[in-house]
Structure formats: structure tokens, C-alpha cells
Design an enzyme around this catalytic site. Structure first.
Site, PDB file in Angstrom:
ATOM      1  N   LYS A 210      42.293 -57.689  21.941  1.00 49.88           N
ATOM      2  CA  LYS A 210      42.159 -58.590  23.080  1.00 49.88           C
ATOM      3  C   LYS A 210      40.779 -59.253  23.084  1.00 49.88           C
ATOM      4  O   LYS A 210      40.641 -60.426  23.436  1.00 49.88           O
ATOM      5  CB  LYS A 210      42.395 -57.823  24.378  1.00 49.88           C
ATOM      6  CG  LYS A 210      43.860 -57.473  24.628  1.00 49.88           C
ATOM      7  CD  LYS A 210      44.022 -56.776  25.963  1.00 49.88           C
ATOM      8  CE  LYS A 210      45.489 -56.594  26.331  1.00 49.88           C
ATOM      9  NZ  LYS A 210      46.235 -55.811  25.368  1.00 49.88           N
TER      10      LYS A 210
ATOM     11  N   LYS B  66      40.606 -52.900  30.548  1.00 52.96           N
ATOM     12  CA  LYS B  66      41.822 -53.020  29.734  1.00 52.96           C
ATOM     13  C   LYS B  66      41.543 -52.543  28.321  1.00 52.96           C
ATOM     14  O   LYS B  66      40.506 -52.869  27.733  1.00 52.96           O
ATOM     15  CB  LYS B  66      42.295 -54.477  29.683  1.00 52.96           C
ATOM     16  CG  LYS B  66      42.681 -55.063  31.022  1.00 52.96           C
ATOM     17  CD  LYS B  66      42.877 -56.561  30.955  1.00 52.96           C
ATOM     18  CE  LYS B  66      44.062 -56.952  30.114  1.00 52.96           C
ATOM     19  NZ  LYS B  66      44.302 -58.422  30.174  1.00 52.96           N
TER      20      LYS B  66
ATOM     21  N   GLY C 246      51.728 -53.185  27.819  1.00 54.73           N
ATOM     22  CA  GLY C 246      52.663 -52.384  28.604  1.00 54.73           C
ATOM     23  C   GLY C 246      52.008 -51.606  29.727  1.00 54.73           C
ATOM     24  O   GLY C 246      52.560 -50.611  30.192  1.00 54.73           O
ATOM     25  N   GLY C 247      50.842 -52.040  30.178  1.00 50.48           N
ATOM     26  CA  GLY C 247      50.174 -51.353  31.280  1.00 50.48           C
ATOM     27  C   GLY C 247      49.394 -50.119  30.870  1.00 50.48           C
ATOM     28  O   GLY C 247      48.742 -49.488  31.708  1.00 50.48           O
TER      29      GLY C 247
ATOM     30  N   ARG D  63      55.228 -60.681  19.005  1.00 54.03           N
ATOM     31  CA  ARG D  63      56.557 -60.097  18.800  1.00 54.03           C
ATOM     32  C   ARG D  63      57.512 -60.696  19.813  1.00 54.03           C
ATOM     33  O   ARG D  63      57.103 -61.437  20.696  1.00 54.03           O
ATOM     34  CB  ARG D  63      56.498 -58.578  18.998  1.00 54.03           C
ATOM     35  CG  ARG D  63      55.921 -58.187  20.356  1.00 54.03           C
ATOM     36  CD  ARG D  63      55.932 -56.697  20.597  1.00 54.03           C
ATOM     37  NE  ARG D  63      55.124 -56.310  21.730  1.00 54.03           N
ATOM     38  CZ  ARG D  63      55.514 -56.359  23.005  1.00 54.03           C
ATOM     39  NH1 ARG D  63      56.715 -56.814  23.304  1.00 54.03           N
ATOM     40  NH2 ARG D  63      54.720 -55.961  23.986  1.00 54.03           N
TER      41      ARG D  63
END
Length: 675
Positions: free
Chosen positions: A116, A158, A164-165, A292
Site C-alpha cells: 500500500k 493499515k 479484507g479488514g 484480482r
């Protein structure tokens, strides 16, 4: 086009890919773990290969085992699904080195977007707007805290490689930062093998809107409009819809062009999703790119009429995109709800167990239609602690949002699932919630609407109790003679309709409803049946009709004083699962020994595990004094951390487990003497 495809995933995506591949004339190969030998996706493929143990690291994350399965079966291509190795740069490179087609983007594109932090640096150069924050390499806790302090709270931590959290925490003030950072890093290391994090300003009342992009190896790239994924719990999506409510053509074009620019910046090929966070003002910022296909891709298929898996396979085979940007059209509105094995009332904790019953309405299909189910499990399958607890995705389409929402509410009310806790009733409340109905969406909607989405449980109405009673009687061979009044029976003593020579039959029943004892008496006097609930002096005229759907499953119509109610009752052990009016009520038949045991254990001062999992951190020791709400220990299950808090003030007497221990559901973790 290749002739044999290996699907390196499990569950509903493997089944979905297999269905599309078969329609295209491509042979499919499934891989499976010890836990998945009898799984639905295994049966859906032409060939299946065992690749290892139940833990993902022993099977679905084993690159060597998957490549070996491809060699064994002569597969020419590998579809990674979504999850596990789908965004793994090393796996994509290993496929290329082995001469296999990876149905996904080039390894370099995965690498560029996999971090990220690195992705945000790249996007800044490409002119894609970013949320203010720190995305650098310095991971010193004190430095990160200083960055957060300077940024101003609340902030969002993060995992740099996350999704997906997982590995994500909102921090409201400086005092809570260190503990949140530590937890985030542990979860990130466990889920992604890397504990690097980034810090961003946490936006107030934001929406989560993502753009589906598709690129081929011939230089073409398009966006297939947007999906609104704002409704989330624990930073994980619950509801997705397309198009995004209130989206103007100008903003759609701006976000679509930004998403295409992001894809072109990394020479992308295949299906991808560029995710944006959007402020109420309309300003949008790049969050990340998922390299994806995503779980929510069916809503895009619903509004475009396209099969995105087919597009993936064609692009992977070297074909150009089937359509240009100008040819793409969106029609109607689609909503997807993720049906999970979880307990919304317990903080959405996953629920583990065997699906002893799983019934969908007959009009729901696996293929495209106005109502569609994408599911990877069936009745008899087990929801295990090893994998994501999603049971199925329910996708509906309507001419507009209101029609799609109405179809979702109706279909959710027609699903019966027994064996695990589910979020089905919660989803139905969410669909009916005034804020959701008005499209007043943001990522905090569930917390904001907590009171209406989690109503206080009320006593079951008489009709629900009567449905359970009728099912219990039907299950014991009893049938009503109301519809056969006056018909002579050859041998009245052989009948199972409550006939008595004296004319009066009485049957008392005790059901436990929400922890309370409910007394019911069913009686027959001649050709008339009656029902009394909770000792009511007034007996209600009662009749029932029962149709057997499967062993110990009944579709019932009852009448109480002329008011008809229909429902489905599924009996399992001493529990009656009553599905009525779109909800479910679980009633327990009273057993004196069990009741005494439960009452006795209720006075013990221990804390029990809410699910199977592993102890990864302990914050107290024997003799410590704790206050209500203090963090006692942390469990990990399904790669998510769950903190166990003190229910009240007291003293820790004993710890029964250590860090690293695996524990089962309901086992006592800590003994505490209440103050």
C-alpha cells in the site's frame, strides 16, 4: 484458448470459475485440503488433487504443491481466485517460470500494488489523489506515533500488504495508539507475512466506492463502472451495490479515468479493482488496488450483463478485450449481500459448526438471473476455523434500487440455515433500515444505526410458539383430523390424531424462549383443537397442516382463532428453529437435567472462548486486579484478532492457557473472582 485450467482456490469462487470454464469448453482441476475433501468446489471440477493439511499454510498457500498438481493433471493455466495466493507476486512468477498461464496481472503489477505504501507513492506520480498520511519505510513505533500525533486524530493504521479488514485499526487518541499499533502489526504478520503498516488521516463519514477495471495485453484498458461498498463491519464489506447511489455521470467519469490511470501506471493486464474513499463533498482519494477479481464482482456482472470470469480467461489466453469503453452500458441496479456464519449480536464473531440444513428458495439459481446465489457450501458441510466463514453471496437485480432492495428483503426471508449462527436476519433488518433505504451511506452506517439494527429481543408471539408445537407434534407422528372431520376410521386406536375415547386430549409443552420458560398446552375436544400459551385463561382455536420438506423439516400453516400464519420449522436435537416473517427464532424444549446444569454453571466466575482459536497475547497474570472492560487476552481465529475483556471488576484467580495454545469453543480461559 487453453484446454485445462487449475483453480488454486476453494469455495464459491472455485465453483464459479469451474462453471464458466465448462461453458467455454475448458476442463477444470480443483485442489483441496484435508478439511475440503468433500467440499462443493471439488465436486464441481473434472479432476481434484489433494495438496495438504487444513491450515492454509499447509495447503492453499503452498506454491510447490499447487504447481505440482498442475503438472500432474496437464493444466496449462492457473486461476488463483480471490484470496490465498491471488495477489502473491512470487506465485505469479513461479507460474510463469513453470510455463503456466497465470490468470491475473503480471507479477510486476502485483508487486507494484502489493505494498500500500509503494502503491500510494506510485499513484501520486500518476496524478491520482491520495488521503493525507505517512506511507514510508520507517516503522519505528515512536516515529509512527509522532506522525499520527502530528496528523491529528482519529487516524487509521493499515497493514501495508493488507486487505479484507485485517491489520486495520481506527485510533481515536494518542493514548490508544501504541496498543493498536502492536495489535495491527501482529495481525498483519499473521495474515500477510509482513508487519509493515501505514498511517492515514481517518475521514469522517466517508463512502467506499471502487471501480472495476479490465486491461488486456494489447494496450486496451476500460472501467466497468463502480460499486458502492460503504456498508461494512470490522472494516469488511457486508453489502455491495452497483451503480453507487447518487453517482453523477461527471464523477463516474472522473473516478473511472483515475482508475484507468492507476492501472496503466503499472502496465496492468486482467481484472482489477481500484478502491477509493469518498468524502461527503464528493472529493475522492485512492485507497488501494486489488490485483484480482473481487468477491463483489457479481453486482457488476448484473448491471452490465457480462461474465467477468470469461473476460479473465479470454484475456489470459491473449485475446483482446471483448468491448470498448464506448460499448459498455449499465442497466438497472444490483445488490449483493454476504451471508456469513457469524453472530452479529456478539460483535460479528465467526460461528463454527456443521450446516445441518441450508435451504434456498427454488427461484434462486447459480447462473445469472434477477436473483442469484454464489455459494461454495451445502447442507452437511462444516464451517471450520481454518477459512473465511462466508456461506454464500446473494445477488439480486432490479429495474431500480428500490426494486432490488425489495427482492433482497424477500429472498433473505426465504432462506433457512441451521447449525451455525448467521447474519441473515441482520441483513434483512439492514435492507429495511431507513438510512439504508434512503441511501444515506457511509462506512459507519452499522454503528450509527446500531439501535435499530440490534433491537432488544422480545418474547416470541403465540403464533411462533404454536408453529414450534405443531412441528413437534408432527415430528412425533401426530396429525390433525380437522380436515377429515366426520370421516369414519377403521381402527380409531391406530390413529395418531389425538383421538381419545373420552373425547379430551391434552398435551403440555415447555419451550425455552430467550432464556425464559414458556408454557403451552395443546388440547383436543372432539373434532376441535385448542392452544393455550403461558397459562392464558382463554384457549385459542388451533389447527395446523404440516408438509415434510426433509427429515425433521416442516412447512406449516397454523390457525389461531382464525388468524393464519405460515412458517418453516427445522428440528435439531432439542432445538426448534422457527423461520417465520423473514426471521428465525430458536426455541429449546425444556429438559430438567440440562436446565439445572446450565443454572449451576451460570454462577461460575470464568470467561469462556467465544470460538475455536489460538491464544496470541495475555495481558494479565494470576493475582492481578482488573476493572470492567480491561483487555485480558487476545485470541486469533480466521486470521482476525478478538480481544477478551473483563465483564466486571475483580481479581484474576487462574489462567488456564498460555500464548500459542489452541483452544476450543466454550472452554474456560480465565477464572475471576468478582469484586
Amino acid at each position: 484458448m487453453f484446454t485445462t485450467l487449475l483453480i488454486a482456490n476453494r469455495g464459491e469462487i472455485a465453483r464459479r470459475v469451474a462453471a464458466t470454464a465448462h461453458r467455454m469448453g475448458v476442463r477444470t482441476v480443483a485442489v483441496y485440503s484435508d478439511a475440503d475433501a468433500q467440499a462443493r468446489h471439488v465436486a464441481a471440477c473434472d479432476t481434484a488433487v489433494h495438496i495438504g493439511g487444513s491450515e492454509p499454510r499447509a495447503s492453499y498457500l503452498r506454491v510447490d504443491a499447487i504447481l505440482d498438481a498442475a503438472r500432474q493433471t496437464g493444466a496449462q493455466a492457473i486461476h488463483p481466485g480471490y484470496g490465498f495466493l491471488s495477489e502473491n507476486e512470487g506465485f505469479a512468477r513461479a507460474c510463469a517460470d513453470a510455463g503456466l498461464i497465470f490468470v491475473g496481472p503480471p507479477a510486476a503489477a502485483i508487486a507494484a500494488m502489493g505494498s500500500k505504501s509503494a502503491a500510494k507513492t506510485l499513484m501520486a506520480k500518476a496524478g491520482v489523489p491520495l488521503v493525507p498520511g505517512y506511507h514510508g519505510d520507517n516503522q519505528d513505533p515512536d516515529f509512527l506515533q509522532s506522525e499520527a500525533d502530528a496528523m491529528g486524530y482519529p487516524v487509521l493504521i493499515k497493514a501495508s500488504l493488507g486487505g479484507g479488514g485485517k491489520g486495520m485499526r481506527i485510533v481515536e487518541d494518542s493514548a490508544a495508539f501504541a496498543e493498536a499499533l502492536s495489535s495491527c502489526k501482529r495481525e498483519a504478520a499473521s495474515s500477510f507475512g509482513d508487519d509493515k503498516v501505514l498511517i492515514e488521516r481517518y475521514l469522517q463519514k466517508p463512502r467506499h466506492i471502487e471501480i472495476q477495471v479490465f486491461a488486456d495485453s494489447h494496450g486496451h484498458c476500460v472501467y466497468l463502472f463502480e460499486r458502492d461498498c460503504s456498508v461494512q463491519r470490522r472494516h469488511q464489506k457486508v453489502i455491495e451495490e452497483a451503480p453507487a447511489p447518487g453517482m453523477s455521470e461527471e464523477r463516474r467519469s472522473a473516478m473511472g479515468q483515475a482508475a484507468v490511470a492507476a492501472a496503466r501506471a503499472v502496465n496492468y493486464v486482467g481484472a482489477g479493482t481500484v478502491e477509493f474513499i469518498v468524502e461527503p463533498s464528493g472529493h475522492f482519494y485512492f485507497m488501494e488496488m486489488n490485483t484480482r477479481l473481487q468477491v463483489e464482482h457479481p453486482v457488476t456482472e448484473m448491471i452490465t450483463g457480462l461474465d467477468l470470469v470469461e473476460w479473465q480467461l479470454r484475456v489470459a489466453a491473449g485475446e483482446p478485450l471483448p468491448m470498448t469503453q464506448e460499448e459498455l452500458r449499465l442497466t438497472g441496479h444490483a445488490i449483493e449481500a454476504r451471508i456469513y456464519a457469524e453472530s452479529p449480536e456478539k460483535g460479528f464473531l465467526p460461528s463454527i459448526g456443521t450446516l445441518s440444513a441450508l435451504n434456498f428458495p427454488p427461484h434462486v439459481t447459480f447462473e445469472n438471473g434477477d436473483v442469484r446465489i454464489d455459494g461454495g457450501v451445502r447442507a452437511g458441510d462444516t464451517i471450520s476455523p481454518f477459512y473465511d466463514p462466508m456461506i454464500a453471496k446473494l445477488i439480486v437485480r432490479g429495474a431500480d434500487r428500490d426494486q432490488a432492495r425489495a427482492r433482497m428483503i424477500q429472498t433473505l426471508g426465504e432462506i433457512q440455515c441451521v447449525g451455525v449462527g448467521t447474519n441473515i436476519a441482520f441483513l434483512r433488518r439492514l435492507m429495511s433500515d431507513p438510512a439504508f433505504a434512503a441511501a444515506d451511506l457511509d462506512t459507519g452506517l452499522i454503528e450509527r444505526q446500531h439501535d435499530s439494527l440490534f433491537p432488544t429481543a422480545e418474547n416470541a408471539p403465540d403464533s411462533t410458539l404454536a408453529l414450534a408445537a405443531a412441528a413437534l407434534l408432527a415430528d412425533q407422528g401426530m396429525n390433525t383430523s380437522i380436515s377429515r372431520a366426520g370421516v369414519a376410521q377403521a381402527d380409531p386406536f391406530a390413529q395418531t390424531d389425538g383421538w381419545r375415547i373420552a373425547g379430551l386430549y391434552k398435551r403440555p409443552l415447555t419451550l425455552i424462549d430467550n432464556g425464559q420458560s414458556r408454557e403451552i398446552q395443546i388440547s383436543r375436544d372432539g373434532q376441535h383443537w385448542f392452544c393455550r400459551c403461558d397459562g392464558d385463561s382463554r384457549a385459542q382455536a388451533f389447527q395446523w397442516q404440516a408438509d415434510s420438506l426433509a427429515p425433521r423439516q416442516y412447512r406449516l400453516r397454523i390457525g389461531l382463532d382464525g388468524r393464519d400464519t405460515t412458517g418453516v420449522v427445522i428440528l435439531r436435537g432439542d432445538l426448534a428453529h422457527v423461520f417465520v416473517n423473514g426471521g428465525v427464532r430458536v426455541l429449546q424444549t425444556y429438559d430438567m437435567v440440562t436446565h439445572a446444569r446450565v443454572q449451576s454453571s451460570a454462577h461460575q466466575g470464568g470467561l469462556t472462548a467465544p470460538m475455536p482459536g489460538k491464544i496470541i497475547a495475555i495481558h494479565v497474570k494470576a493475582g492481578d486486579t482488573v476493572k470492567s472492560g480491561d483487555a485480558l487476552l487476545v485470541m486469533e481465529a480466521m486470521k482476525m484478532e478478538h480481544t477478551i475483556h473483563a465483564p466486571g471488576d475483580g481479581t484474576v484467580d487462574e489462567l488456564f492457557f498460555a500464548v500459542g495454545d489452541q483452544v476450543t469453543d466454550g472452554v474456560e480461559l480465565i477464572a475471576i473472582t468478582q469484586a
